[in-house]
Design a protein around this motif. Structure first.
Motif, PDB file in Angstrom:
ATOM      1  N   GLU A 195      21.397  -1.483  45.183  1.00  0.00           N
ATOM      2  CA  GLU A 195      20.787  -0.459  46.122  1.00  0.00           C
ATOM      3  C   GLU A 195      19.574  -1.187  47.127  1.00  0.00           C
ATOM      4  OE1 GLU A 195      22.190   1.581  42.681  1.00  0.00           O
ATOM      5  OE2 GLU A 195      20.675  -0.016  42.973  1.00  0.00           O
ATOM      6  N   GLN A 196      19.121  -2.424  46.647  1.00  0.00           N
ATOM      7  CA  GLN A 196      18.196  -3.130  47.541  1.00  0.00           C
ATOM      8  C   GLN A 196      18.893  -3.962  48.591  1.00  0.00           C
ATOM      9  OE1 GLN A 196      16.977  -2.475  44.336  1.00  0.00           O
ATOM     10  NE2 GLN A 196      16.434  -0.382  45.197  1.00  0.00           N
ATOM     11  N   GLY A 197      20.167  -4.332  48.282  1.00  0.00           N
ATOM     12  CA  GLY A 197      20.850  -5.286  49.007  1.00  0.00           C
ATOM     13  C   GLY A 197      21.537  -5.072  50.238  1.00  0.00           C
ATOM     14  N   GLN A 198      21.469  -6.070  51.237  1.00  0.00           N
ATOM     15  CA  GLN A 198      21.865  -5.915  52.749  1.00  0.00           C
ATOM     16  C   GLN A 198      23.085  -6.488  52.817  1.00  0.00           C
ATOM     17  OE1 GLN A 198      18.462  -5.516  55.165  1.00  0.00           O
ATOM     18  NE2 GLN A 198      17.230  -6.079  53.344  1.00  0.00           N
ATOM     19  N   LEU A 199      23.941  -7.179  52.143  1.00  0.00           N
ATOM     20  CA  LEU A 199      24.957  -8.126  52.382  1.00  0.00           C
ATOM     21  C   LEU A 199      26.038  -7.212  52.255  1.00  0.00           C
ATOM     22  CD1 LEU A 199      23.975 -11.371  50.729  1.00  0.00           C
ATOM     23  CD2 LEU A 199      23.981 -10.931  52.948  1.00  0.00           C
ATOM     24  N   PRO A 200      27.301  -7.461  52.811  1.00  0.00           N
ATOM     25  CA  PRO A 200      28.463  -6.685  52.750  1.00  0.00           C
ATOM     26  C   PRO A 200      29.058  -6.763  51.426  1.00  0.00           C
ATOM     27  CG  PRO A 200      28.712  -8.191  54.706  1.00  0.00           C
ATOM     28  CD  PRO A 200      27.504  -8.590  53.894  1.00  0.00           C
ATOM     29  N   LEU A 201      28.738  -7.957  50.474  1.00  0.00           N
ATOM     30  CA  LEU A 201      29.134  -7.892  48.933  1.00  0.00           C
ATOM     31  C   LEU A 201      28.424  -6.915  48.325  1.00  0.00           C
ATOM     32  CD1 LEU A 201      27.959 -10.808  47.009  1.00  0.00           C
ATOM     33  CD2 LEU A 201      26.806 -10.127  48.934  1.00  0.00           C
ATOM     34  N   HIS A 202      27.142  -6.384  48.712  1.00  0.00           N
ATOM     35  CA  HIS A 202      26.564  -5.140  48.034  1.00  0.00           C
ATOM     36  C   HIS A 202      27.290  -3.926  48.119  1.00  0.00           C
ATOM     37  CE1 HIS A 202      23.185  -8.310  48.596  1.00  0.00           C
ATOM     38  NE2 HIS A 202      23.012  -7.878  47.190  1.00  0.00           N
ATOM     39  N   ARG A 203      27.683  -3.859  49.443  1.00  0.00           N
ATOM     40  CA  ARG A 203      28.637  -2.713  49.515  1.00  0.00           C
ATOM     41  C   ARG A 203      30.036  -2.657  48.823  1.00  0.00           C
ATOM     42  NH1 ARG A 203      28.060   2.092  49.592  1.00  0.00           N
ATOM     43  NH2 ARG A 203      26.008   1.879  50.976  1.00  0.00           N
ATOM     44  N   LEU A 204      30.643  -3.698  48.816  1.00  0.00           N
ATOM     45  CA  LEU A 204      31.751  -3.903  47.835  1.00  0.00           C
ATOM     46  C   LEU A 204      31.515  -3.410  46.484  1.00  0.00           C
ATOM     47  CD1 LEU A 204      34.215  -5.347  46.785  1.00  0.00           C
ATOM     48  CD2 LEU A 204      33.116  -7.233  46.498  1.00  0.00           C
ATOM     49  N   HIS A 205      30.432  -4.017  45.835  1.00  0.00           N
ATOM     50  CA  HIS A 205      30.229  -3.480  44.553  1.00  0.00           C
ATOM     51  C   HIS A 205      29.652  -2.221  44.270  1.00  0.00           C
ATOM     52  CE1 HIS A 205      30.922  -7.527  42.635  1.00  0.00           C
ATOM     53  NE2 HIS A 205      30.226  -8.006  43.660  1.00  0.00           N
ATOM     54  N   LEU A 206      29.054  -1.735  45.245  1.00  0.00           N
ATOM     55  CA  LEU A 206      28.570  -0.176  45.238  1.00  0.00           C
ATOM     56  C   LEU A 206      29.885   0.705  45.204  1.00  0.00           C
ATOM     57  CD1 LEU A 206      25.382  -0.285  47.450  1.00  0.00           C
ATOM     58  CD2 LEU A 206      25.527   0.544  45.080  1.00  0.00           C
ATOM     59  N   ASP A 207      30.743   0.279  46.181  1.00  0.00           N
ATOM     60  CA  ASP A 207      31.835   1.164  46.275  1.00  0.00           C
ATOM     61  C   ASP A 207      32.795   1.146  44.911  1.00  0.00           C
ATOM     62  OD1 ASP A 207      31.405   1.934  48.721  1.00  0.00           O
ATOM     63  OD2 ASP A 207      32.396   0.372  50.005  1.00  0.00           O
ATOM     64  N   THR A 208      32.796  -0.130  44.541  1.00  0.00           N
ATOM     65  CA  THR A 208      33.458  -0.363  43.304  1.00  0.00           C
ATOM     66  C   THR A 208      33.006   0.367  42.048  1.00  0.00           C
ATOM     67  OG1 THR A 208      34.283  -2.575  43.768  1.00  0.00           O
ATOM     68  CG2 THR A 208      34.543  -1.812  41.338  1.00  0.00           C
ATOM     69  N   GLU A 209      31.737   0.376  42.040  1.00  0.00           N
ATOM     70  CA  GLU A 209      30.870   1.310  40.987  1.00  0.00           C
ATOM     71  C   GLU A 209      31.300   2.551  40.996  1.00  0.00           C
ATOM     72  OE1 GLU A 209      26.853   0.387  40.483  1.00  0.00           O
ATOM     73  OE2 GLU A 209      27.130  -1.693  40.018  1.00  0.00           O
ATOM     74  N   LYS A 210      31.213   2.970  42.264  1.00  0.00           N
ATOM     75  CA  LYS A 210      31.354   4.708  42.232  1.00  0.00           C
ATOM     76  C   LYS A 210      32.848   4.869  42.071  1.00  0.00           C
ATOM     77  CE  LYS A 210      31.431   7.855  46.447  1.00  0.00           C
ATOM     78  NZ  LYS A 210      32.973   8.131  46.369  1.00  0.00           N
ATOM     79  N   GLU A 211      33.944   4.122  42.418  1.00  0.00           N
ATOM     80  CA  GLU A 211      35.168   4.453  42.067  1.00  0.00           C
ATOM     81  C   GLU A 211      35.239   4.452  40.405  1.00  0.00           C
ATOM     82  OE1 GLU A 211      37.615   5.605  43.919  1.00  0.00           O
ATOM     83  OE2 GLU A 211      36.436   5.442  45.836  1.00  0.00           O
ATOM     84  N   ILE A 212      34.588   3.599  39.847  1.00  0.00           N
ATOM     85  CA  ILE A 212      34.794   3.472  38.442  1.00  0.00           C
ATOM     86  C   ILE A 212      34.244   4.559  37.838  1.00  0.00           C
ATOM     87  CG2 ILE A 212      33.695   2.397  36.354  1.00  0.00           C
ATOM     88  CD1 ILE A 212      34.259  -0.345  38.041  1.00  0.00           C
ATOM     89  N   ARG A 213      32.767   5.050  38.337  1.00  0.00           N
ATOM     90  CA  ARG A 213      32.372   6.312  37.687  1.00  0.00           C
ATOM     91  C   ARG A 213      33.037   7.459  37.867  1.00  0.00           C
ATOM     92  NH1 ARG A 213      27.570   4.190  40.454  1.00  0.00           N
ATOM     93  NH2 ARG A 213      25.929   3.485  38.690  1.00  0.00           N
ATOM     94  N   GLU A 214      34.003   7.726  38.972  1.00  0.00           N
ATOM     95  CA  GLU A 214      34.650   8.881  39.326  1.00  0.00           C
ATOM     96  C   GLU A 214      35.748   8.890  38.549  1.00  0.00           C
ATOM     97  OE1 GLU A 214      34.579   9.160  43.597  1.00  0.00           O
ATOM     98  OE2 GLU A 214      32.705   9.843  43.743  1.00  0.00           O
ATOM     99  N   SER A 215      36.313   7.712  37.873  1.00  0.00           N
ATOM    100  CA  SER A 215      37.416   7.518  37.498  1.00  0.00           C
ATOM    101  C   SER A 215      37.850   8.429  36.067  1.00  0.00           C
ATOM    102  CB  SER A 215      37.758   6.191  36.897  1.00  0.00           C
ATOM    103  OG  SER A 215      36.969   5.578  36.069  1.00  0.00           O
ATOM    104  N   GLY A 216      36.673   8.688  35.514  1.00  0.00           N
ATOM    105  CA  GLY A 216      36.774   9.348  34.130  1.00  0.00           C
ATOM    106  C   GLY A 216      36.592   8.609  32.926  1.00  0.00           C
ATOM    107  N   ILE A 217      36.826   7.232  33.054  1.00  0.00           N
ATOM    108  CA  ILE A 217      36.815   6.243  32.064  1.00  0.00           C
ATOM    109  C   ILE A 217      35.347   5.803  31.803  1.00  0.00           C
ATOM    110  CG2 ILE A 217      37.790   3.963  31.154  1.00  0.00           C
ATOM    111  CD1 ILE A 217      40.114   4.224  33.359  1.00  0.00           C
TER     112      ILE A 217
END
Length: 272
Positions: free
Chosen positions: A111-133
């Protein structure tokens, strides 16, 4: 209870697989790799090597099938948009294959990162959270490999560790310790790690003065840290864009031992 992992032939994956083989029977470990021929040695150890390509979801489904846990080591592709597509393909495949727990390697203090790869990982985490797995996020600190870019060898030769001016702090982690933590999460049964996010960093930050002392200890010669406005190193332009000043006890607790020290890492680098 079988474990399947991606990235087993990569720099972090090799360490994790080694730890898994200490704890699990090899026939209960599946590796999903794009080039099975690169993992021939693993077959000889009894590991189930399967073809799985991020660009071919059906191959991922086949390589994940029969496993209960998936260790999804983030895609190494240099394009973050492609990496996200790879992660989503793996997530879809995990659903189809009946994976019951996803363990994903992310980055510390996202959450404190400002690089594009931080957004990549945040987006991936969000999708995993919402997957139900059910999931566990292993937010890895930057690797100790950063030492290779800080002028350690030059400082050992000259006695001076140079950097641009700044109050530089580092919370880096050794791959060996990150592998121990990942293996612990993967092999412990029950709900202990379900839904957890672990910030896997050093237990305390280290500074460039600490690094100079570690180099001096390794070489037996005097080494000092000095700043110079003319010292140009792209690493110092990236550091403020990541959270390097915070630490967490998660890594040491999961690893179950004291973490590799800065002194050990410096000696390994200089002797390598």
């Amino acid at each position: 209870m079988s474990i399947v992992m991606t990235g087993a032939t990569g720099s972090l994956g090799k360490f994790i697989l080694r730890q898994l083989l200490y704890r699990k029977r090899p026939e209960n470990i599946i590796v999903s790799v794009r080039k099975p021929e690169a993992a021939e040695a693993l077959k000889g150890q009894g590991v189930d090597v399967r073809y799985g390509d991020y660009e071919d979801k059906s191959s991922l489904v086949g390589s994940f099938r029969g496993a209960s846990k998936l260790l999804l080591i983030s895609s190494p592709h240099p394009d973050d948009s492609v990496r996200l597509r790879h992660h989503l393909s793996a997530l879809d495949a995990a659903k189809e294959a009946g994976i019951r727990h996803i363990i994903y390697t992310s980055i510390a203090f996202l959450e404190q990162g400002q690089l594009p790869l931080h957004r990549l990982h945040l987006d991936t985490e969000k999708e995993i959270r919402e997957s139900g797995i059910p999931f566990t996020f292993l937010r890895n600190g930057y690797y100790m490999d950063i030492l290779r870019f800080l002028g350690v060898r030059e400082a050992a030769a000259s006695g001076v560790l140079l950097s641009p001016p700044g109050d530089w702090a580092f919370n880096t982690a050794a791959r060996e310790d990150l592998a121990l933590a990942a293996a612990a999460v993967l092999t412990e049964e029950g709900p202990t790690h379900t839904g957890r996010t672990y910030e896997l960093t050093a237990s305390r930050t280290w500074s460039l003065s600490d690094l100079a002392r570690a180099i001096a200890e390794a070489t037996g010669s005097r080494v000092v840290h000095r700043t110079d406005p003319a010292a140009h190193n792209p690493i110092y332009g990236l550091l403020p864009l990541s959270e390097m000043g915070k630490v967490s006890p998660d890594l040491e607790r999961l690893a179950g031992r004291p973490l590799r020290s800065l002194q050990e890492e410096v000696r390994s680098l200089l002797n390598g």
